[in-house]
Design a protein around this motif. Structure first.
Motif, PDB file in Angstrom:
ATOM      1  N   GLY A 107     -11.695   6.186  29.390  1.00 46.46           N
ATOM      2  CA  GLY A 107     -11.692   5.032  28.456  1.00 46.46           C
ATOM      3  C   GLY A 107     -11.145   4.096  29.717  1.00 46.46           C
ATOM      4  O   GLY A 107     -10.691   3.015  29.520  1.00 46.46           O
ATOM      5  N   ALA A 108     -11.196   4.311  31.061  1.00 48.55           N
ATOM      6  CA  ALA A 108     -10.887   3.383  32.122  1.00 48.55           C
ATOM      7  C   ALA A 108     -11.535   2.008  31.886  1.00 48.55           C
ATOM      8  O   ALA A 108     -12.921   2.220  31.816  1.00 48.55           O
ATOM      9  CB  ALA A 108     -11.200   4.006  33.569  1.00 48.55           C
ATOM     10  N   ASP A 109     -11.214   1.225  32.412  1.00 48.76           N
ATOM     11  CA  ASP A 109     -11.774  -0.223  32.342  1.00 48.76           C
ATOM     12  C   ASP A 109     -12.383  -0.504  33.645  1.00 48.76           C
ATOM     13  O   ASP A 109     -13.480  -1.316  33.716  1.00 48.76           O
ATOM     14  CB  ASP A 109     -10.642  -1.298  32.302  1.00 48.76           C
ATOM     15  CG  ASP A 109      -9.958  -0.953  30.993  1.00 48.76           C
ATOM     16  OD1 ASP A 109     -10.525  -1.326  29.810  1.00 48.76           O
ATOM     17  OD2 ASP A 109      -8.761  -0.820  31.103  1.00 48.76           O
ATOM     18  N   PHE A 110     -12.094  -0.012  34.912  1.00 48.22           N
ATOM     19  CA  PHE A 110     -12.642   0.019  36.195  1.00 48.22           C
ATOM     20  C   PHE A 110     -12.723   1.154  36.968  1.00 48.22           C
ATOM     21  O   PHE A 110     -11.821   1.846  36.617  1.00 48.22           O
ATOM     22  CB  PHE A 110     -11.699  -1.034  36.952  1.00 48.22           C
ATOM     23  CG  PHE A 110     -11.842  -2.567  36.850  1.00 48.22           C
ATOM     24  CD1 PHE A 110     -12.629  -3.341  37.711  1.00 48.22           C
ATOM     25  CD2 PHE A 110     -11.229  -3.204  35.820  1.00 48.22           C
ATOM     26  CE1 PHE A 110     -12.666  -4.833  37.525  1.00 48.22           C
ATOM     27  CE2 PHE A 110     -11.319  -4.627  35.702  1.00 48.22           C
ATOM     28  CZ  PHE A 110     -12.076  -5.319  36.489  1.00 48.22           C
ATOM     29  N   VAL A 111     -13.615   0.986  37.899  1.00 44.80           N
ATOM     30  CA  VAL A 111     -13.755   2.242  38.931  1.00 44.80           C
ATOM     31  C   VAL A 111     -13.617   1.487  40.079  1.00 44.80           C
ATOM     32  O   VAL A 111     -13.941   0.241  40.498  1.00 44.80           O
ATOM     33  CB  VAL A 111     -15.042   2.971  38.772  1.00 44.80           C
ATOM     34  CG1 VAL A 111     -14.863   4.057  37.652  1.00 44.80           C
ATOM     35  CG2 VAL A 111     -16.125   2.157  38.761  1.00 44.80           C
ATOM     36  N   LYS A 112     -12.782   2.162  40.982  1.00 43.09           N
ATOM     37  CA  LYS A 112     -12.503   1.322  42.275  1.00 43.09           C
ATOM     38  C   LYS A 112     -12.682   2.151  43.534  1.00 43.09           C
ATOM     39  O   LYS A 112     -12.351   3.519  43.570  1.00 43.09           O
ATOM     40  CB  LYS A 112     -10.916   0.861  42.362  1.00 43.09           C
ATOM     41  CG  LYS A 112     -10.159   0.187  43.446  1.00 43.09           C
ATOM     42  CD  LYS A 112      -8.629  -0.021  43.078  1.00 43.09           C
ATOM     43  CE  LYS A 112      -8.066  -0.485  44.259  1.00 43.09           C
ATOM     44  NZ  LYS A 112      -6.808  -0.642  43.921  1.00 43.09           N
ATOM     45  N   THR A 113     -12.962   1.627  44.675  1.00 43.60           N
ATOM     46  CA  THR A 113     -13.204   2.487  46.016  1.00 43.60           C
ATOM     47  C   THR A 113     -12.199   3.254  46.482  1.00 43.60           C
ATOM     48  O   THR A 113     -12.222   4.290  46.566  1.00 43.60           O
ATOM     49  CB  THR A 113     -13.969   1.559  46.917  1.00 43.60           C
ATOM     50  OG1 THR A 113     -13.113   0.532  47.416  1.00 43.60           O
ATOM     51  CG2 THR A 113     -15.220   0.963  46.164  1.00 43.60           C
TER      52      THR A 113
END
Length: 238
Positions: free
Chosen positions: A152-158
């Motif tokens: 359910g995360a809104d973003f994936v981030k490096t």
């Protein structure tokens, strides 16, 4: 290369103020930079949230923070508690580090459960999941994307900006291709110049984590005025 105005770029920037050695005077100076350049948000250390909220009141700059930072190895219960405190202190976005060792071990259920617990604790607030791509291969990055989306995360981030490498165009493209349209991608780590920022956005990022907001936006302003927009990528800092 697509042309971005200063205001368009500012709307994508989470100005990172996360170095552990920063003094209160250093923090205030960076908060003032964020307000001056009208970035989307600041991402501050958890203990700095109340001060940042008070100082930025009325500026339109949101306050976010980090959870389980920078290693992602704290327990799920600790991450949930940290998230709850951060929200109570006034943060509106949470950038959590997934458990990197568990992901690399193939412990997918545990990784997804860890993320989901923070997402549930956040309620309606934005949650971004930090992968630390410098430690992962392409298969692991793709799997982290799918687990984050399922949780359910809104973003994936490096990246946290504190490992051996930062965001790359190739990883942004891979992450964008590995999640659905409802999940956004944040590039962070080493994004320190106008050209680098634009390259990340063109690759599919919609948010940029950087401590170089003034450099990037100053270059955009010069470009709008007809001058050159110089660029730099420094992989050594956020």
């Amino acid at each position: 290369m697509t042309s971005y105005t200063e205001s368009q770029l500012a709307a994508t920037i989470d100005h990172a103020i996360l170095k552990p050695e920063l003094t209160r005077a250093d923090l205030d100076a960076e908060l003032d930079v964020a307000a001056e350049w009208k970035v989307f948000s600041v991402c501050v250390r958890p203990s700095d949230i109340p001060h940042a909220v008070a100082r930025l009141q009325g500026t339109g700059v949101a306050v976010g923070t980090v959870i389980g930072f920078p290693h992602g190895t704290t327990s799920t219960a600790a991450k949930v508690a940290e998230a709850g405190q951060a929200l109570a202190d006034g943060a509106v976005e949470l950038d959590m580090v997934l458990n990197i060792g568990m992901l690399r071990s193939g412990m997918d259920d545990a990784v997804e459960s860890d993320i989901r617990a923070v997402v549930e604790a956040a309620g309606d607030h934005i949650v971004k999941v930090i992968f630390e791509t410098a430690y992962l291969d392409d298969e692991q990055i793709g799997r982290a994307c799918r687990l984050s989306e399922a949780a359910g995360a809104d973003f994936v981030k490096t990246s946290t900006g504190f490992a051996g490498g930062g965001a790359t165009v190739e990883h942004i493209r891979l992450m964008r291709a590995s999640v659905g349209e409802n999940v956004q991608v944040k590039a962070s780590g080493g994004v320190r110049g106008f050209d680098a920022a634009v390259a990340m956005l063109e690759a599919g990022a919609t948010r940029l984590g950087t401590s170089a907001a003034a450099t990037i936006l100053g270059a955009a302003r010069r470009q709008e005025g007809g001058g050159p927009a110089s660029s730099a990528v420094d992989e050594s800092s956020y």
